[in-house]
Scaffold this motif. Structure first.
Motif, PDB file in Angstrom:
ATOM      1  N   SER A  41     100.184   5.286 -18.248  1.00 28.56           N
ATOM      2  CA  SER A  41      99.558   6.402 -18.965  1.00 28.56           C
ATOM      3  C   SER A  41      98.050   6.226 -19.084  1.00 28.56           C
ATOM      4  O   SER A  41      97.315   7.210 -19.224  1.00 28.56           O
ATOM      5  N   ALA A  74     105.227   7.486 -16.933  1.00 27.38           N
ATOM      6  CA  ALA A  74     105.057   6.633 -18.116  1.00 27.38           C
ATOM      7  C   ALA A  74     106.168   6.900 -19.131  1.00 27.38           C
ATOM      8  O   ALA A  74     106.676   5.972 -19.773  1.00 27.38           O
ATOM      9  N   ARG A  75     106.555   8.161 -19.270  1.00 28.39           N
ATOM     10  CA  ARG A  75     107.604   8.517 -20.229  1.00 28.39           C
ATOM     11  C   ARG A  75     108.965   7.944 -19.819  1.00 28.39           C
ATOM     12  O   ARG A  75     109.813   7.674 -20.677  1.00 28.39           O
ATOM     13  N   TYR A  91     109.665   5.121 -18.890  1.00 26.01           N
ATOM     14  CA  TYR A  91     109.839   3.739 -19.347  1.00 26.01           C
ATOM     15  C   TYR A  91     109.876   3.630 -20.874  1.00 26.01           C
ATOM     16  O   TYR A  91     109.691   2.558 -21.439  1.00 26.01           O
ATOM     17  N   THR A 147     102.520  10.327 -25.371  1.00 22.98           N
ATOM     18  CA  THR A 147     103.264   9.288 -24.652  1.00 22.98           C
ATOM     19  C   THR A 147     102.799   7.905 -25.073  1.00 22.98           C
ATOM     20  O   THR A 147     103.608   7.007 -25.340  1.00 22.98           O
ATOM     21  N   SER A 197     104.620   1.474 -19.634  1.00 25.93           N
ATOM     22  CA  SER A 197     104.292   2.862 -19.966  1.00 25.93           C
ATOM     23  C   SER A 197     102.814   3.004 -20.322  1.00 25.93           C
ATOM     24  O   SER A 197     102.142   3.950 -19.904  1.00 25.93           O
ATOM     25  N   ALA A 210     104.717   4.706 -26.974  1.00 23.90           N
ATOM     26  CA  ALA A 210     104.745   3.348 -26.424  1.00 23.90           C
ATOM     27  C   ALA A 210     104.254   2.338 -27.460  1.00 23.90           C
ATOM     28  O   ALA A 210     104.870   1.278 -27.661  1.00 23.90           O
TER      29      ALA A 210
END
Length: 631
Positions: free
Chosen positions: A337, A319-320, A322, A377, A333, A381
């Motif tokens: 996540s 996820a990080r 992106y 995270t 992301s 986002a």
């Protein structure tokens, strides 16, 4: 965020957090009944929290660690309070040899200066249980880190060796931990001593599981790979579920370079050892390699088709990816996540993956920390999407998961809090963090921005920052005073990378900062940029010397390896080569990076283990330790 040291331990690579010892002794505040408890019967523990790390806690939990000759079993029970006295009763496990308890509050932990509180156990006839010290050493060495317990190698070796003298038959059962310690405390004798033991073990006619494990580990330690392979094969054939066999399978899979073969071995591992927690890091490693240059849909397809179950942190890492500045995809992301968030919620609810050696409250605390990382995270986002309310919610969740102390998380939380119209609240919290030595560059910048927004100019800002710095310095100084040591530093002579002899005694009258490191040690390398700044700051001070001791190195040509590393990374550190690991053994280093600060009289004043990625705080600590060592 404080990074723990990398440890070199046989079979396992558990990370133990160490800290400098003090003269504070609180074990006398701890009692138990009956006077001679028997394994399998009820025991009542009483603890006076006055003067302890948990003195001000509103709630206490008794963490219980029981160990025989196999893996330890952990439990916990809530304690009841009567003034400063806390009590709890529990039923011990039959067959337990070593029983250790620790007191955990909502915020702190009291583990008797990292030793734990030992409760000796007895047979029904009143005789002390045999093997208690050996089982205790095995536990501390391999699993004690879950409650921040650790002892120096020499003390551990003395305990286990004395137990073997009294009970020789125990030696083969605890041989893996014994030889790992022997190598560290008797670097010049361990080879001959181990070979003598192995000759005796090999003479046994019908080799059982413990003898095969002892022979395998012993020959590995003395680097006789042919003999080690012979006994490892015998062990795998006769006892395929043995812990060493499983650990070997794990190592083989991690080292497999062919991706298709790695997947095949991984699926076999999951089939052969259902429920083994090591399948998760193996799965993460395989999928990480598989998806290195792939977009998420292809990785997701592989997860579904293979039936593999990666960890929540695997999803979080993806996820990080992106959220980078080049081509961010915050919506993707958030999607990835969310899977991590759901997995953690499920694991926290059923705790089916909890290791047997870890109490439930420590396991859930680890999950909460992971939850904090995922929330961070998701906050990033939402921030990129301009969704301020959702970002604030996630950053607040993350901040609370890290007890409002992690500067990197708090910087984003404060920014989001101010953006929600609560700038004054954010300003006060930011000042508090800086005053408590819990700041970083982002928080410092926010303090400046909040100040100017409130005052209309930056007049007086430098005075405010100076005042907060003074308060932070007092906090760090108070912490260091508690950790200050007064131990003789063993003299030594090593060759540096130029081939010149360097002796510690040569620097008498100077403060010496001695850093033990290795090229394979991630935290060691991560600390070097900050240490480079420290070296440059003191390069004109003739009374301060930095020595970087390369030890526990695995390269064949250790000197060339160290030189190549320094050249490649542009470091000009004064590197000494501890090629036989004698100095690192003499200083009883258990994990790297480890720094010793030695004063001009040759006394160790501080031992700093691990690495703090808050550069300002790390540099300030080094400055203060040097200043205090000069006095």
């Amino acid at each position: 965020m404080k990074f723990k040291p990398v440890l070199v331990i046989a079979l396992l690579s558990f990370v133990l957090t160490l800290s400098c010892t003090t003269n504070r002794t609180i074990s006398t505040n701890f009692t138990f009944e009956p006077a001679k408890p028997v394994a399998g019967e009820e025991i009542t523990v009483t603890f006076d929290a006055g003067g302890s790390h948990v003195e001000k806690e509103e709630n206490l939990t008794l963490l219980i660690f029981e160990h025989a000759s196999k893996n330890p079993v952990a439990g916990e029970v809530a304690m009841t309070r009567d003034g400063s006295q806390w009590k709890a009763s529990f039923k011990s496990q039959p067959g337990t040899r070593s029983l250790v308890v620790v007191f955990k509050g909502d915020k702190g932990l009291e583990n008797n200066e990292k030793r734990g509180f030992r409760i000796p156990l007895y047979e029904k006839n009143g005789d002390a249980i045999k093997g208690a010290d050996a089982a205790y050493v095995d536990f501390i060495r391999n699993q004690g880190g879950v409650a921040e317990m650790s002892l120096k190698n020499k003390e551990l070796f003395k305990l286990i060796n004395s137990d073997f003298v009294s009970n020789p038959s125990l030696k083969v059962q605890y041989y893996p931990v014994y030889v790992s310690l022997l190598r560290r405390v008797k670097a010049d004798l361990y080879d001959s001593l181990i070979r003598k033991d192995l000759a005796g073990f090999a003479a046994v006619k019908d080799l059982d599981e413990t003898h095969l494990v002892a022979l395998t580990r012993g020959f590995e330690i003395v680097r006789d790979q042919d003999e080690a392979k012979k006994y490892r094969t015998m062990l795998a054939t006769k006892f395929p579920k043995n812990e060493l066999v499983i650990a070997d399978r794990f190592t083989i899979i991690r080292g497999e370079k062919d991706l298709a073969k790695q997947k095949e071995l991984l699926l076999e591992f999951i089939k052969d050892f259902p429920g083994d927690n090591r399948a998760t890091p193996l799965t993460d490693a395989y999928l990480g390699t598989f998806g290195k240059n792939l977009e998420w849909p292809k990785i997701e397809k592989e997860i579904v088709s293979s039936g593999l179950e990666p960890s929540a942190m695997f999803y979080n890492r993806n996820a990080r990816k992106y959220l980078n500045d080049k081509e961010p995809k915050p919506d993707l992301s958030l999607l990835i996540s969310k899977v991590a968030l759901d997995k953690l919620a499920k694991e926290r609810k059923d705790a089916s993956k909890k290791p047997g050696y870890m109490p439930l409250s420590l396991y859930t605390a680890d999950l909460d920390a992971s939850l904090g990382m995922v929330a961070y995270t998701r906050g990033l986002a939402f921030k990129k999407l301009g969704k301020k309310a959702e970002a604030l919610e996630m950053f607040e969740m993350s901040a609370k998961a890290f007890n409002m102390e992690d500067p990197s998380v708090m910087g984003e939380y404060l920014d989001a809090l101010a953006g929600s119209g609560k700038r004054s609240e954010a300003f006060e919290l930011a000042k508090q963090l800086k005053a408590e030595a819990n700041s970083n560059k982002q928080i410092d910048s926010l303090i400046g921005a909040f100040y100017k927004a409130e005052k209309g100019s930056d007049a007086g800002l430098s005075d405010l920052l100076a005042d907060l710095d003074k308060k932070a310095e007092k906090v760090i100084t108070a912490k260091l005073k508690k950790e200050q040591l007064d131990l003789p530093a063993n003299d030594f002579t090593l060759l540096d990378t130029e081939g010149q002899e360097v002796s510690l005694s040569k620097f008498k009258g100077k403060v010496v900062i001695m850093d033990f490191w290795a090229t394979w040690c991630g935290p060691c390398i991560a600390s070097f940029p900050t240490l480079k700044k420290a070296v440059e700051k003191y390069k004109s001070d003739p009374n301060v010397v930095f020595l970087f001791i390369n030890a526990w190195e695995t390269a064949k040509d250790k000197k060339k390896n160290a030189i190549d590393f320094m050249t490649k990374n542009g470091y000009t550190f004064h590197v000494l080569m501890d090629e036989k690991d004698k100095v690192i053994t003499d200083y009883e280093v258990s994990g790297i990076p480890t720094k010793f600060i030695i004063d001009g009289s040759g006394k160790i004043r501080f031992e700093s283990i691990g690495f703090n990625d808050n550069e300002d705080e790390m540099l300030k600590e080094i400055d203060l330790m040097i200043e205090m060592a000069k006095k």
